[in-house]
Structures are given as structure tokens and as C-alpha cells.
Design a protein around this motif. Structure first.
Motif, mmCIF file in Angstrom:
data_model
loop_
_atom_site.group_PDB
_atom_site.id
_atom_site.type_symbol
_atom_site.label_atom_id
_atom_site.label_comp_id
_atom_site.label_asym_id
_atom_site.label_seq_id
_atom_site.Cartn_x
_atom_site.Cartn_y
_atom_site.Cartn_z
ATOM 1 N N GLN A 1 0.831 -1.204 0.000
ATOM 2 C CA GLN A 1 0.000 0.000 0.000
ATOM 3 C C GLN A 1 0.869 1.259 0.000
ATOM 4 N N LEU A 2 1.917 1.264 0.814
ATOM 5 C CA LEU A 2 2.822 2.413 0.848
ATOM 6 C C LEU A 2 3.513 2.600 -0.502
ATOM 7 N N SER A 3 3.892 1.511 -1.143
ATOM 8 C CA SER A 3 4.516 1.589 -2.470
ATOM 9 C C SER A 3 3.546 2.155 -3.505
ATOM 10 N N GLU A 4 2.295 1.728 -3.435
ATOM 11 C CA GLU A 4 1.289 2.238 -4.368
ATOM 12 C C GLU A 4 1.105 3.742 -4.174
ATOM 13 N N TRP A 5 1.000 4.169 -2.916
ATOM 14 C CA TRP A 5 0.835 5.597 -2.643
ATOM 15 C C TRP A 5 2.066 6.390 -3.074
ATOM 16 N N ALA A 6 3.242 5.809 -2.907
ATOM 17 C CA ALA A 6 4.477 6.481 -3.340
ATOM 18 C C ALA A 6 4.476 6.660 -4.855
ATOM 19 N N ASN A 7 4.049 5.644 -5.572
ATOM 20 C CA ASN A 7 3.964 5.727 -7.038
ATOM 21 C C ASN A 7 2.957 6.777 -7.485
ATOM 22 N N ARG A 8 1.921 6.998 -6.687
ATOM 23 C CA ARG A 8 0.899 8.006 -7.010
ATOM 24 C C ARG A 8 1.267 9.391 -6.466
ATOM 25 N N GLY A 9 2.414 9.506 -5.792
ATOM 26 C CA GLY A 9 2.856 10.793 -5.266
ATOM 27 C C GLY A 9 2.131 11.236 -4.010
ATOM 28 N N LEU A 10 1.630 10.281 -3.235
ATOM 29 C CA LEU A 10 0.895 10.606 -2.014
ATOM 30 C C LEU A 10 1.737 10.439 -0.751
ATOM 31 N N VAL A 11 2.802 9.662 -0.828
ATOM 32 C CA VAL A 11 3.738 9.526 0.290
ATOM 33 C C VAL A 11 5.155 9.544 -0.263
ATOM 34 N N LYS A 12 6.078 10.007 0.579
ATOM 35 C CA LYS A 12 7.494 9.961 0.217
ATOM 36 C C LYS A 12 8.308 9.990 1.490
ATOM 37 N N LYS A 13 9.537 9.572 1.390
ATOM 38 C CA LYS A 13 10.440 9.561 2.540
ATOM 39 C C LYS A 13 11.299 10.819 2.523
ATOM 40 N N ASP A 14 11.544 11.342 3.715
ATOM 41 C CA ASP A 14 12.471 12.445 3.910
ATOM 42 C C ASP A 14 13.388 12.020 5.042
ATOM 43 N N GLY A 15 14.495 11.410 4.663
ATOM 44 C CA GLY A 15 15.361 10.815 5.681
ATOM 45 C C GLY A 15 14.649 9.634 6.310
ATOM 46 N N LYS A 16 14.479 9.694 7.624
ATOM 47 C CA LYS A 16 13.788 8.615 8.327
ATOM 48 C C LYS A 16 12.295 8.882 8.473
ATOM 49 N N PHE A 17 11.845 10.065 8.058
ATOM 50 C CA PHE A 17 10.446 10.428 8.252
ATOM 51 C C PHE A 17 9.625 10.199 6.990
ATOM 52 N N LEU A 18 8.404 9.789 7.207
ATOM 53 C CA LEU A 18 7.461 9.583 6.119
ATOM 54 C C LEU A 18 6.636 10.850 5.966
ATOM 55 N N LEU A 19 6.582 11.380 4.753
ATOM 56 C CA LEU A 19 5.767 12.547 4.446
ATOM 57 C C LEU A 19 4.507 12.075 3.742
ATOM 58 N N ILE A 20 3.375 12.560 4.187
ATOM 59 C CA ILE A 20 2.096 12.145 3.633
ATOM 60 C C ILE A 20 1.386 13.373 3.088
ATOM 61 N N HIS A 21 0.992 13.307 1.831
ATOM 62 C CA HIS A 21 0.299 14.446 1.227
ATOM 63 C C HIS A 21 -1.133 14.505 1.749
#
Length: 105
Positions: free
Chosen positions: A48-68
Motif C-alpha cells: 500500500q505504501l509503495s502504491e501511494w508512493a507511485n501516485r505521489g501521495l507519500v514519500k520519505k524524507d530521511g527517516k520520516f514519512l511525508l504524507i500528502h
């Protein structure tokens, strides 16, 4: 939806959600921890996280997860969207609880 709800609750516990921007997840949780919290498999959470990353809804910033904030657009929070007291079920529940509390005093 459980993962989205968890993310929303964690973010709201620390600061208001930016609906049109990136919201850092305030705690560091890996996929194993997330899967245990929402009672899902690690594989499901990872996919699920990979799918959201592919859609530009989540990304990593260092150790933190950024959620749109767009990820939360379909989440309905009944408490925040309640009407004035008596106009809906949430208001009636609040009214009833307030009466019970005042009767015990």
C-alpha cells in the motif's frame, strides 16, 4: 482505510493537517510496527505504501514519512463534521453525555 486513519490521527495529535501540502508523520514507524497497529500483514502495508508512493501521495524524507494531505480527502471525521447540538446523532450523544455528567455531580 485503517492505515489512512492511523496516519491522520497521529498527525492531528501533533499539528493541523495541511490538505494541500506534505504532512510529516510525527513518529517513526516501520512497516512491521504499522502492520501490528492496524492488524494487517507487513506485506499489505508495504504494498500500500509503495502504491501511494507511485501516485505521489507519500514519500520519505530521511527517516520520516511525508504524507500528502490529498490522501485524507476521502476520510470523513464524524466528530469534526458534527453539527450543533441536537442537529445530528453526534450532537445528541454529546448532549446525553453532558446530562449524565451533570447528574452525577
Amino acid at each position: 482505510m485503517r492505515l489512512i486513519s492511523l496516519f491522520q490521527a497521529l498527525i492531528k495529535a501533533y499539528y493541523p493537517i495541511k490538505p494541500d501540502g506534505w504532512n510529516p508523520l510525527p513518529v517513526q514507524l516501520n512497516t512491521v510496527m504499522l502492520s501490528k497497529i492496524i492488524s494487517s500483514s507487513r506485506t499489505s502495508v508495504s504494498l500500500q505504501l509503495s502504491e501511494w508512493a507511485n501516485r505521489g501521495l507519500v514519500k520519505k524524507d530521511g527517516k520520516f514519512l511525508l504524507i500528502h494531505g490529498a490522501l485524507f480527502s476521502d476520510v470523513f471525521d464524524w466528530w469534526e463534521n458534527r453539527k450543533t447540538e441536537g442537529d445530528n446523532l453526534g450532537g445528541r450523544i454529546v448532549s446525553c453525555l453532558n446530562k449524565q455528567i451533570s447528574n452525577k455531580k
